[in-house]
Design a protein around this motif. Structure first.
Motif, PDB file in Angstrom:
ATOM      1  N   PRO A 155      40.056  20.010 -88.977  1.00 36.50           N
ATOM      2  CA  PRO A 155      39.768  19.493 -87.485  1.00 36.50           C
ATOM      3  C   PRO A 155      38.660  18.530 -87.180  1.00 36.50           C
ATOM      4  CG  PRO A 155      38.566  21.406 -88.730  1.00 36.50           C
ATOM      5  CD  PRO A 155      39.664  21.218 -89.277  1.00 36.50           C
ATOM      6  N   SER A 156      38.525  17.734 -88.072  1.00 38.55           N
ATOM      7  CA  SER A 156      37.870  16.627 -88.041  1.00 38.55           C
ATOM      8  C   SER A 156      37.690  15.580 -89.623  1.00 38.55           C
ATOM      9  CB  SER A 156      36.349  16.845 -87.989  1.00 38.55           C
ATOM     10  OG  SER A 156      36.046  17.081 -89.180  1.00 38.55           O
ATOM     11  N   VAL A 157      38.342  13.855 -88.931  1.00 41.75           N
ATOM     12  CA  VAL A 157      37.069  12.837 -90.579  1.00 41.75           C
ATOM     13  C   VAL A 157      36.810  13.165 -91.582  1.00 41.75           C
ATOM     14  CG1 VAL A 157      38.699  11.252 -88.712  1.00 41.75           C
ATOM     15  CG2 VAL A 157      36.688  12.269 -88.985  1.00 41.75           C
ATOM     16  N   PHE A 158      35.468  14.067 -91.309  1.00 43.87           N
ATOM     17  CA  PHE A 158      34.228  14.746 -91.802  1.00 43.87           C
ATOM     18  C   PHE A 158      35.506  15.464 -92.977  1.00 43.87           C
ATOM     19  CE2 PHE A 158      32.865  12.296 -88.171  1.00 43.87           C
ATOM     20  CZ  PHE A 158      31.716  11.624 -88.343  1.00 43.87           C
ATOM     21  N   GLN A 159      36.171  16.688 -92.410  1.00 40.78           N
ATOM     22  CA  GLN A 159      36.993  17.326 -93.070  1.00 40.78           C
ATOM     23  C   GLN A 159      38.276  16.478 -94.828  1.00 40.78           C
ATOM     24  OE1 GLN A 159      35.991  19.105 -89.948  1.00 40.78           O
ATOM     25  NE2 GLN A 159      36.439  21.368 -91.133  1.00 40.78           N
ATOM     26  N   GLN A 166      34.932  14.039 -98.411  1.00 36.31           N
ATOM     27  CA  GLN A 166      34.657  15.267 -99.197  1.00 36.31           C
ATOM     28  C   GLN A 166      32.515  15.448 -99.677  1.00 36.31           C
ATOM     29  OE1 GLN A 166      35.233  16.770-102.414  1.00 36.31           O
ATOM     30  NE2 GLN A 166      34.285  18.607-101.940  1.00 36.31           N
ATOM     31  N   PRO A 167      32.913  14.456-100.731  1.00 35.48           N
ATOM     32  CA  PRO A 167      32.110  14.299-101.216  1.00 35.48           C
ATOM     33  C   PRO A 167      30.653  14.250-100.780  1.00 35.48           C
ATOM     34  CG  PRO A 167      33.687  12.628-102.708  1.00 35.48           C
ATOM     35  CD  PRO A 167      33.719  13.272-101.064  1.00 35.48           C
ATOM     36  N   TRP A 168      30.461  13.207 -99.593  1.00 36.89           N
ATOM     37  CA  TRP A 168      29.787  13.115 -98.551  1.00 36.89           C
ATOM     38  C   TRP A 168      28.896  14.521 -98.495  1.00 36.89           C
ATOM     39  CZ3 TRP A 168      26.669   9.239 -97.627  1.00 36.89           C
ATOM     40  CH2 TRP A 168      26.727   7.814 -98.421  1.00 36.89           C
ATOM     41  N   MET A 169      30.108  15.351 -97.647  1.00 40.07           N
ATOM     42  CA  MET A 169      29.657  16.678 -97.229  1.00 40.07           C
ATOM     43  C   MET A 169      29.788  17.967 -97.705  1.00 40.07           C
ATOM     44  SD  MET A 169      30.265  15.532 -94.107  1.00 40.07           S
ATOM     45  CE  MET A 169      29.590  16.328 -92.832  1.00 40.07           C
ATOM     46  N   LEU A 220      26.940  12.484 -88.866  1.00 43.11           N
ATOM     47  CA  LEU A 220      25.809  11.175 -87.964  1.00 43.11           C
ATOM     48  C   LEU A 220      25.524  10.192 -89.707  1.00 43.11           C
ATOM     49  CD1 LEU A 220      23.950   9.893 -85.230  1.00 43.11           C
ATOM     50  CD2 LEU A 220      22.722   9.838 -87.020  1.00 43.11           C
ATOM     51  N   ILE A 221      24.356  11.069 -90.156  1.00 45.25           N
ATOM     52  CA  ILE A 221      23.965  10.573 -91.413  1.00 45.25           C
ATOM     53  C   ILE A 221      25.167  10.219 -92.695  1.00 45.25           C
ATOM     54  CG2 ILE A 221      22.982  10.525 -93.440  1.00 45.25           C
ATOM     55  CD1 ILE A 221      20.702  13.358 -91.757  1.00 45.25           C
ATOM     56  N   ALA A 222      25.712  11.294 -92.769  1.00 45.76           N
ATOM     57  CA  ALA A 222      27.416  10.903 -93.954  1.00 45.76           C
ATOM     58  C   ALA A 222      27.958   9.031 -93.073  1.00 45.76           C
ATOM     59  CB  ALA A 222      28.447  11.406 -93.600  1.00 45.76           C
ATOM     60  N   ASP A 223      28.534   8.976 -91.625  1.00 47.81           N
ATOM     61  CA  ASP A 223      28.586   8.091 -91.533  1.00 47.81           C
ATOM     62  C   ASP A 223      28.160   6.890 -91.881  1.00 47.81           C
ATOM     63  OD1 ASP A 223      31.102   6.563 -89.745  1.00 47.81           O
ATOM     64  OD2 ASP A 223      28.972   5.558 -88.297  1.00 47.81           O
ATOM     65  N   HIS A 224      26.525   6.735 -91.011  1.00 49.02           N
ATOM     66  CA  HIS A 224      25.651   5.956 -91.061  1.00 49.02           C
ATOM     67  C   HIS A 224      25.673   5.010 -92.126  1.00 49.02           C
ATOM     68  CE1 HIS A 224      26.114   5.802 -87.030  1.00 49.02           C
ATOM     69  NE2 HIS A 224      24.660   5.895 -86.312  1.00 49.02           N
ATOM     70  N   LEU A 225      25.531   6.150 -92.892  1.00 51.63           N
ATOM     71  CA  LEU A 225      24.870   5.455 -95.079  1.00 51.63           C
ATOM     72  C   LEU A 225      26.481   4.953 -95.224  1.00 51.63           C
ATOM     73  CD1 LEU A 225      22.365   8.872 -96.345  1.00 51.63           C
ATOM     74  CD2 LEU A 225      21.977   6.314 -95.298  1.00 51.63           C
TER      75      LEU A 225
END
Ligand code: SER
Length: 400
Positions: free
Chosen positions: A234-238, A243-246, A262-267
């Protein structure tokens, strides 16, 4: 299909149709051009769109380009917006036309997604007082059996107030639960996937439109969004690229879902920007980088100011550099992050002390903002952050 396989499938499809794969460029455009960062796959191709020299690799091109968009910053943290992302693209430099591009696009999407016609919707340019409605694209979608909607402002693509531009046709996919409803213009659960621009005009800057010396087609599809659909998440973060970030960040810093995103995206964005040679500073690209890192730190420190970017595992930096094909030393990147963190901590301490003199509820005038910047080195947006922080603290005290 993971990111690697999906990219290979996309590029291979266009190679089979006579396209050459072009190397992705840096986020930092060459020369003193008007844009700070590469924000679309076509940016590096701008010289070849309008009577310039022929592209050394021919008239049919395809590639994967890293892009950065600050226009979407406020939306980062939702399901589908990212600051830095990878854009799959295909281009016809004065070769085939828009309908051909749509037919190939449809063929590839149905090859990747299976027969998902029912979950697709297209939009086309509805016409304005300068350019008529895009009937050729509308007819093509009709033939392909994809529902189509005419929109005007959303279906005109340009790089800015001047430069190459043209009507575009966008392909959307349904991301809601249950059967599709409405259309992209009426229901946000239709997610834009692939944009096909018939780039045949230029704006000189005086409101007129002039024809380009050749009609081009420029298409772009966000890789992470495509993965969201192909991987059924359901999201680009998945998707696999995050995957390693989340999986690491919740155990490391553990804030809520939206903050984590937000942290994963910005970093991740900051690593790529540094990887392309930018360093934090108070102007231009360096300031965009600085703002991204300060946003991360503000979110991190909101709950616990002992959290530090020094704890970021180097494996996440390495993973990001590998994904974007960059070769910067990961330790150097970590040092730059830590140095920026130290500077920000000093600035925040000084800022709180200075603002403390003005008392609660104080709203600075433009002159006061300028004084704080000139005399105390506190930029206006930092003052705003600090005042917001102060407002939130007093609200939570009141709420207790
Ligand atoms: N230039 C268009 C976009 O960025 C298509 O690539 O959407």
């Amino acid at each position: 299909m993971n990111a690697e396989e999906t990219t290979r499938t996309f590029l291979g499809f266009f190679e089979e149709r006579g396209h050459q794969v072009i190397e992705g460029s840096s986020l930092v455009p060459p020369g003193d051009g008007p844009v700070l960062f590469t924000a679309a796959g076509m940016h590096p191709l701008t010289p070849y769109l309008d009577g310039g020299p022929p592209h050394p690799q021919g008239r049919r091109l395809t590639g994967l380009q890293r892009c950065l968009r600050t226009t979407d910053l406020d939306e980062v943290g939702d399901e589908r917006h990212l600051t830095v992302f990878q854009m799959l693209g295909s281009w016809s430099l004065g070769d085939y036309d828009g309908p051909q591009s749509l037919r190939w696009g449809f063929e590839l999407i149905t090859k990747i997604l299976g027969n998902e016609r029912v979950r697709l919707h297209a939009t086309v340019f509805g016409g304005d007082d300068q350019v008529g409605p895009d009937l050729a694209s509308q007819r093509t979608w009709d033939e392909l059996g994809v529902p189509v909607e005419f929109l005007t402002d959303d279906n005109w693509w340009s790089n800015g107030p001047t430069g190459p531009c043209g009507p575009d046709s966008e392909l959307f996919v349904w991301t809601g639960d249950g059967p599709p409803q409405g259309s992209p213009g009426t229901d946000e659960r239709w997610m834009e996937l692939w944009n096909h621009v018939t780039m045949r005009f230029r704006r000189p800057g005086d409101g007129r439109l002039e024809p380009l010396s050749q009609p081009n087609v420029d298409t772009g599809m966000g890789l992470e969004r495509l993965l969201m659909v192909t991987q059924g998440v359901p999201s680009v973060f998945q998707t696999d690229v995050f995957q390693p970030w989340m999986s690491v960040l919740p155990g490391l810093w553990g804030p809520g879902q939206k903050e984590l995103r937000l942290i994963a995206d910005h970093l991740r964005a900051s690593i790529v920007i540094i990887g392309d040679g930018v360093r934090p500073s108070n102007t231009g690209r360096g300031y965009v980088l600085r703002r991204l890192l300060r946003r991360v730190l503000t979110v991190l420190w909101r709950t616990d100011n002992s959290k530090s970017l020094g704890d970021l595992p180097v494996t996440l930096i390495e993973h990001t550099l590998a994904r974007f094909g960059q070769h910067t030393d990961p330790e150097l990147i970590r040092e730059i992050l830590k140095d920026e963190e130290r500077r920000f901590a000093v600035l925040m301490t000084r800022g709180r002390k200075v603002l403390g003199r003005f008392g609660p509820g104080w709203q600075p005038t433009p002159e006061e903002l300028s004084y704080l910047h000139q005399t105390h080195g506190l930029p206006p947006d930092l003052v705003t952050d600090l005042l917001t922080e102060e407002g939130e603290t007093s609200e939570s005290v009141v709420g207790q």
